[in-house]
Design an enzyme around this catalytic site. Structure first.
Site, PDB file in Angstrom:
ATOM      1  N   HIS A  75      60.845 -13.144  -0.757  1.00 29.86           N
ATOM      2  CA  HIS A  75      60.249 -13.351   0.558  1.00 29.86           C
ATOM      3  C   HIS A  75      58.751 -13.596   0.397  1.00 29.86           C
ATOM      4  O   HIS A  75      58.035 -12.746  -0.147  1.00 29.86           O
ATOM      5  CB  HIS A  75      60.469 -12.122   1.450  1.00 29.86           C
ATOM      6  CG  HIS A  75      61.877 -12.010   1.960  1.00 29.86           C
ATOM      7  ND1 HIS A  75      62.268 -11.054   2.867  1.00 29.86           N
ATOM      8  CD2 HIS A  75      62.992 -12.752   1.690  1.00 29.86           C
ATOM      9  CE1 HIS A  75      63.556 -11.197   3.135  1.00 29.86           C
ATOM     10  NE2 HIS A  75      64.003 -12.217   2.421  1.00 29.86           N
ATOM     11  N   TYR A 204      58.958  -7.113  12.004  1.00 26.04           N
ATOM     12  CA  TYR A 204      58.553  -5.797  12.503  1.00 26.04           C
ATOM     13  C   TYR A 204      58.106  -5.984  13.954  1.00 26.04           C
ATOM     14  O   TYR A 204      57.236  -6.810  14.233  1.00 26.04           O
ATOM     15  CB  TYR A 204      57.401  -5.229  11.688  1.00 26.04           C
ATOM     16  CG  TYR A 204      57.745  -4.862  10.260  1.00 26.04           C
ATOM     17  CD1 TYR A 204      57.992  -3.538   9.906  1.00 26.04           C
ATOM     18  CD2 TYR A 204      57.800  -5.822   9.256  1.00 26.04           C
ATOM     19  CE1 TYR A 204      58.290  -3.180   8.600  1.00 26.04           C
ATOM     20  CE2 TYR A 204      58.098  -5.486   7.947  1.00 26.04           C
ATOM     21  CZ  TYR A 204      58.342  -4.161   7.628  1.00 26.04           C
ATOM     22  OH  TYR A 204      58.639  -3.824   6.324  1.00 26.04           O
ATOM     23  N   LYS A 300      57.912   1.365   0.998  1.00 26.40           N
ATOM     24  CA  LYS A 300      57.301   1.860  -0.227  1.00 26.40           C
ATOM     25  C   LYS A 300      58.104   2.913  -0.983  1.00 26.40           C
ATOM     26  O   LYS A 300      57.754   3.257  -2.112  1.00 26.40           O
ATOM     27  CB  LYS A 300      55.906   2.454   0.093  1.00 26.40           C
ATOM     28  CG  LYS A 300      54.904   1.420   0.555  1.00 26.40           C
ATOM     29  CD  LYS A 300      54.722   0.329  -0.466  1.00 26.40           C
ATOM     30  CE  LYS A 300      53.823  -0.788   0.016  1.00 26.40           C
ATOM     31  NZ  LYS A 300      53.895  -1.973  -0.834  1.00 26.40           N
TER      32      LYS A 300
END
Length: 402
Positions: A75, A204, A300
């Site tokens: 991506h 998002y 993360k």
């Protein structure tokens, strides 16, 4: 009672434990993995799927990247939809060529399991009564029960890769550790479905109804999330209710092309930020979720575990090749520097993208907090310098040198 001997005992057969074991084995460093549950149970965990370049490179170094190269998707960017206004964070341009890989954690784990089986390395699945002994001495060991038989595993070092609820961190005396924690007043309701993703890149979404994330695992499997109250329960959400609410939070054009279907899995995960300092005690080293937890907003969790693995692996190599007998003493200091950067970024993304109305003590405080957060996010998204900061941290900071 059976007595076993190895160089590195690894507690936990999740991706971090398996990756560390594979890297060590490739260097001729003997290791044994002890896992509480079955391999099938480990593979049944539905987790993240965005890999930083550092983890992609580490998997290649371990020799377990063949299927990822065939099935993974790079991506070059992702979108943030802020109250309907859309911004694309062009990772490749803003970071001079970096990107992230979309490849499910379950698939990473499957590849690592197969690689360990191929080299006939020892793993004790479904082990109970795991106990760490004498971690602060030169002769640590791990005791456990497997198939009704008791074992003692003598070793040089112990890697605690057994997650937030595992035995490793709990084995460190309270007076020898400090724990930092931030609990968030909401959770993520996640749904996995065999439907094509609504977009080729992640979206998002910050809306007045709450946060949403449109993610993917492959061209035919999607993962979606909704911000919900911590008091909410999965059984309160039918598939139809989930899809209906998701459409209300997605940008309009995305909502119109959303393909819905039966859920393969649906669950609510609370969000927390957590760090244990130091990340080592004697010859015991905490790796991944055993030492730190991040909210998933910044993607993360697995990536941070991988950087821990890389650090510990390289330090152990220095010990076993004779170049630096005291190298492992630097583990916590090196690992924590990157940990706190990722914690701060994940905390920041969570603050920026979620609605915090239920957390505030009064309406005026709530409105002030929301104004601050919206102003900051607006500033970052409308400036190339701000987008560069987001992109740089999203693709992952370089691994610390050891």
């Amino acid at each position: 009672m059976q007595t076993l001997t190895t160089q590195v005992a690894i507690i936990g057969a999740g991706p971090s434990g398996l990756l560390l074991g594979q890297l060590l084995a490739n260097k001729g460093i003997d290791n044994i993995i002890i896992e509480r549950v079955s391999g099938e149970y480990v593979l049944g965990r539905i987790r993240a799927g965005i890999l930083e370049q550092g983890l992609v490179d580490l998997l290649a170094e371990a020799g377990v990247d063949e299927r990822m190269k065939q099935q993974g998707h790079f991506h070059d960017g992702f979108e943030i939809a802020h109250y309907g206004k859309r911004f694309r964070i062009d990772l490749k341009t803003l970071t001079e060529g970096s990107a992230v890989m979309c490849y499910g954690q379950t698939e990473v784990t499957r590849d690592l399991m197969q690689a360990r089986e191929n080299i006939a390395a020892t793993t004790y699945y479904e082990s109970s009564d795991v106990q760490i002994n004498d971690a602060d001495s030169d002769t640590p060991s791990v005791s456990f029960t497997h198939n009704g038989e008791q074992f003692t595993l003598n070793c040089d070092y112990i890697a605690g890769c057994d997650g937030f609820h595992g035995v490793s961190r709990k084995s460190i005396p309270d007076e020898n550790k400090t724990e930092f924690e931030r609990l968030y007043p909401f959770g993520w309701l996640g749904l996995l479905s065999d439907t094509p993703p609504v977009a080729n890149e992640l979206i998002y979404c910050k809306t007045e109804r709450g946060f949403a994330l449109a993610s993917m695992r492959s061209n035919t499997r999607s993962r979606y999330y909704l911000q919900v109250r911590l008091t909410d329960k999965v059984e309160n959400w039918s598939d139809a209710d989930f899809w209906d609410e998701l459409k209300k939070r997605l940008p309009q054009d995305a909502a119109e092309r959303l393909v819905t279907g039966p859920s393969l899995e649906k669950s609510i995960a609370p969000l927390r930020s957590f760090v244990c300092e130091p990340m080592q005690y004697g010859r015991l080293f905490l790796v991944g979720d055993a030492a730190h937890i991040v909210p998933p907003t910044g993607a993360k969790g697995l990536n941070l575990a991988a950087s821990d693995v890389a650090t510990l692996f390289r330090l152990l190599c220095q010990v076993y090749d004779g170049s630096d007998d005291a190298a492992v003493e630097r583990y916590s200091q090196i690992a924590l520097k990157r940990v706190w950067h990722a914690e701060r970024f994940s905390w920041w993304m969570s603050n920026m993208l979620h609605e915090f109305k239920d957390e505030q003590v009064d309406s005026q405080t709530s409105q002030t907090f929301e104004r601050f957060m919206n102003s900051e996010l607006d500033f970052y998204l409308n400036n190339e310098a701000g987008q560069t900061v987001i992109a740089t941290q999203y693709v992952g900071l370089p691994y610390e040198k050891v």
